[in-house]
Design a protein around this motif. Structure first.
Motif, mmCIF file in Angstrom:
data_model
loop_
_atom_site.group_PDB
_atom_site.id
_atom_site.type_symbol
_atom_site.label_atom_id
_atom_site.label_comp_id
_atom_site.label_asym_id
_atom_site.label_seq_id
_atom_site.Cartn_x
_atom_site.Cartn_y
_atom_site.Cartn_z
ATOM 1 N N ASN A 58 16.641 11.795 8.638
ATOM 2 C CA ASN A 58 15.853 12.645 9.532
ATOM 3 C C ASN A 58 14.457 12.906 8.950
ATOM 4 N N VAL A 59 14.390 13.173 7.669
ATOM 5 C CA VAL A 59 13.103 13.413 7.024
ATOM 6 C C VAL A 59 12.248 12.153 7.078
ATOM 7 N N MET A 60 12.844 11.001 6.767
ATOM 8 C CA MET A 60 12.097 9.739 6.820
ATOM 9 C C MET A 60 11.641 9.431 8.245
ATOM 10 N N PHE A 61 12.477 9.742 9.193
ATOM 11 C CA PHE A 61 12.143 9.500 10.601
ATOM 12 C C PHE A 61 10.904 10.302 11.000
ATOM 13 N N LEU A 62 10.744 11.483 10.421
ATOM 14 C CA LEU A 62 9.580 12.311 10.713
ATOM 15 C C LEU A 62 8.364 11.932 9.862
ATOM 16 N N LEU A 63 8.590 11.492 8.622
ATOM 17 C CA LEU A 63 7.487 11.177 7.730
ATOM 18 C C LEU A 63 6.755 9.882 8.099
ATOM 19 N N ILE A 64 7.465 8.882 8.537
ATOM 20 C CA ILE A 64 6.843 7.589 8.825
ATOM 21 C C ILE A 64 5.764 7.710 9.903
ATOM 22 N N PRO A 65 6.042 8.292 11.076
ATOM 23 C CA PRO A 65 4.948 8.428 12.053
ATOM 24 C C PRO A 65 3.808 9.324 11.557
ATOM 25 N N LEU A 66 4.141 10.352 10.787
ATOM 26 C CA LEU A 66 3.120 11.231 10.248
ATOM 27 C C LEU A 66 2.189 10.467 9.312
ATOM 28 N N LEU A 67 2.737 9.676 8.394
ATOM 29 C CA LEU A 67 1.917 8.902 7.469
ATOM 30 C C LEU A 67 1.084 7.854 8.197
ATOM 31 N N LEU A 68 1.652 7.231 9.203
ATOM 32 C CA LEU A 68 0.909 6.237 9.972
ATOM 33 C C LEU A 68 -0.256 6.876 10.734
ATOM 34 N N SER A 69 -0.047 8.050 11.269
ATOM 35 C CA SER A 69 -1.133 8.715 11.994
ATOM 36 C C SER A 69 -2.222 9.199 11.045
ATOM 37 N N VAL A 70 -1.856 9.621 9.837
ATOM 38 C CA VAL A 70 -2.849 10.071 8.864
ATOM 39 C C VAL A 70 -3.687 8.893 8.381
ATOM 40 N N MET A 71 -3.097 7.723 8.216
ATOM 41 C CA MET A 71 -3.844 6.546 7.751
ATOM 42 C C MET A 71 -4.924 6.131 8.731
ATOM 43 N N GLU A 72 -4.766 6.471 9.999
ATOM 44 C CA GLU A 72 -5.778 6.131 10.994
ATOM 45 C C GLU A 72 -7.063 6.904 10.731
ATOM 46 N N TYR A 73 -6.966 8.085 10.185
ATOM 47 C CA TYR A 73 -8.137 8.928 9.952
ATOM 48 C C TYR A 73 -8.648 8.869 8.514
ATOM 49 N N ALA A 74 -7.868 8.313 7.605
ATOM 50 C CA ALA A 74 -8.298 8.226 6.207
ATOM 51 C C ALA A 74 -9.365 7.146 6.087
ATOM 52 N N SER A 75 -10.465 7.491 5.451
ATOM 53 C CA SER A 75 -11.530 6.504 5.297
ATOM 54 C C SER A 75 -11.368 5.797 3.956
ATOM 55 N N MET A 76 -11.554 4.516 3.988
ATOM 56 C CA MET A 76 -11.460 3.717 2.777
ATOM 57 C C MET A 76 -12.869 3.259 2.429
ATOM 58 N N SER A 77 -13.187 3.279 1.169
ATOM 59 C CA SER A 77 -14.477 2.774 0.739
ATOM 60 C C SER A 77 -14.271 1.960 -0.522
ATOM 61 N N SER A 78 -15.203 1.088 -0.765
ATOM 62 C CA SER A 78 -15.109 0.266 -1.959
ATOM 63 C C SER A 78 -16.506 0.059 -2.518
ATOM 64 N N ILE A 79 -16.527 -0.239 -3.772
ATOM 65 C CA ILE A 79 -17.776 -0.543 -4.445
ATOM 66 C C ILE A 79 -17.660 -1.966 -4.952
ATOM 67 N N ASN A 80 -18.530 -2.835 -4.468
ATOM 68 C CA ASN A 80 -18.528 -4.211 -4.924
ATOM 69 C C ASN A 80 -19.231 -4.276 -6.270
ATOM 70 N N VAL A 81 -18.506 -4.709 -7.287
ATOM 71 C CA VAL A 81 -19.063 -4.827 -8.625
ATOM 72 C C VAL A 81 -18.814 -6.252 -9.089
ATOM 73 N N SER A 82 -19.865 -6.915 -9.535
ATOM 74 C CA SER A 82 -19.760 -8.294 -9.993
ATOM 75 C C SER A 82 -19.704 -8.332 -11.509
ATOM 76 N N PRO A 83 -18.944 -9.263 -12.061
ATOM 77 C CA PRO A 83 -18.933 -9.403 -13.522
ATOM 78 C C PRO A 83 -20.234 -10.050 -13.982
ATOM 79 N N PRO A 84 -20.574 -9.918 -15.261
ATOM 80 C CA PRO A 84 -21.792 -10.568 -15.759
ATOM 81 C C PRO A 84 -21.718 -12.076 -15.556
ATOM 82 N N ARG A 85 -22.853 -12.668 -15.308
ATOM 83 C CA ARG A 85 -22.900 -14.115 -15.070
ATOM 84 C C ARG A 85 -23.304 -14.824 -16.350
ATOM 85 N N PHE A 86 -22.587 -15.877 -16.660
ATOM 86 C CA PHE A 86 -22.904 -16.701 -17.813
ATOM 87 C C PHE A 86 -23.222 -18.103 -17.326
ATOM 88 N N SER A 87 -24.121 -18.770 -18.003
ATOM 89 C CA SER A 87 -24.420 -20.149 -17.627
ATOM 90 C C SER A 87 -24.486 -20.991 -18.879
#
Length: 191
Positions: free
Chosen positions: A21-50
């Motif tokens: 019963n708890v899982m049945f209630l948590l799954i839709p709740l978590l799915l609905s929260v993920m719709e509003y959660a914003s994800m961000s990322s920072i693109n970081v490149s490793p040093p370049r060697f030649s």
């Protein structure tokens, strides 16, 4: 002598209904929260060697000199250098290579305070570099060891452009004009 009673094993049924019963209630709740959660990322490149050949001829050198923009986050401000020369240095004049190019906006404030650094002056300086080198997107960032990580992230955001949104550019569209140097390379220690 007493005889011990023989232990009788009794099967215990696990009642999974409350957990289900708890899982049945948590799954839709978590799915609905993920719709509003914003994800961000920072693109970081490793040093370049030649592995450039030692027999490089002057004719093979590219016509356009790369910018090689470097920003060092110091306790007393930002030090900017481009093409191995500190920003603000005039030809023939010696400058203090340890002095910041952009001093603190509010000296005396704690290291973790956002208003300590002059991010507006940094962004204005970066805009000028971007106008001079429109195809450059890489910047090397280094910081002194006691600089908080949030300050480095704020510096990366400023160098990329405060209003820069790359979500469409990463899907194949053109990079917006308000994105400056959005490919940071982190380097150990300010030198």
């Amino acid at each position: 002598m007493r005889r011990r009673k023989k232990f009788e094993g009794v099967e215990i049924e696990a009642d999974l209904l409350p957990v289900m019963n708890v899982m049945f209630l948590l799954i839709p709740l978590l799915l609905s929260v993920m719709e509003y959660a914003s994800m961000s990322s920072i693109n970081v490149s490793p040093p370049r060697f030649s592995a450039a050949s030692a027999e490089t001829k002057p004719d093979d050198a590219p016509q356009d000199k790369p910018l090689n923009l470097k920003v060092m986050v110091l306790e007393d401000g930002f030090r900017i250098s481009a093409d191995a020369q500190q920003d603000g240095a005039e030809a023939g004049k010696a400058t203090d290579s340890k002095a910041p190019t952009i001093p603190l906006a509010r000296p005396g404030t704690p290291l973790g305070d956002y208003s300590r650094y002059d991010y507006a002056a940094l962004e204005e300086r970066v805009q000028r570099y971007k106008q001079a080198f429109p195809h450059e997107t890489t910047v090397t960032i280094s910081a002194e060891s006691n600089i908080p990580m949030q300050t480095i992230i704020d510096t990366m955001d400023t160098l990329a452009g405060r209003d820069c949104k790359l979500s469409r550019a990463l899907k194949g569209e053109e990079v917006p004009a308000n994105c400056y140097f959005w490919q940071p390379v982190l380097e150990a220690g300010a030198g």
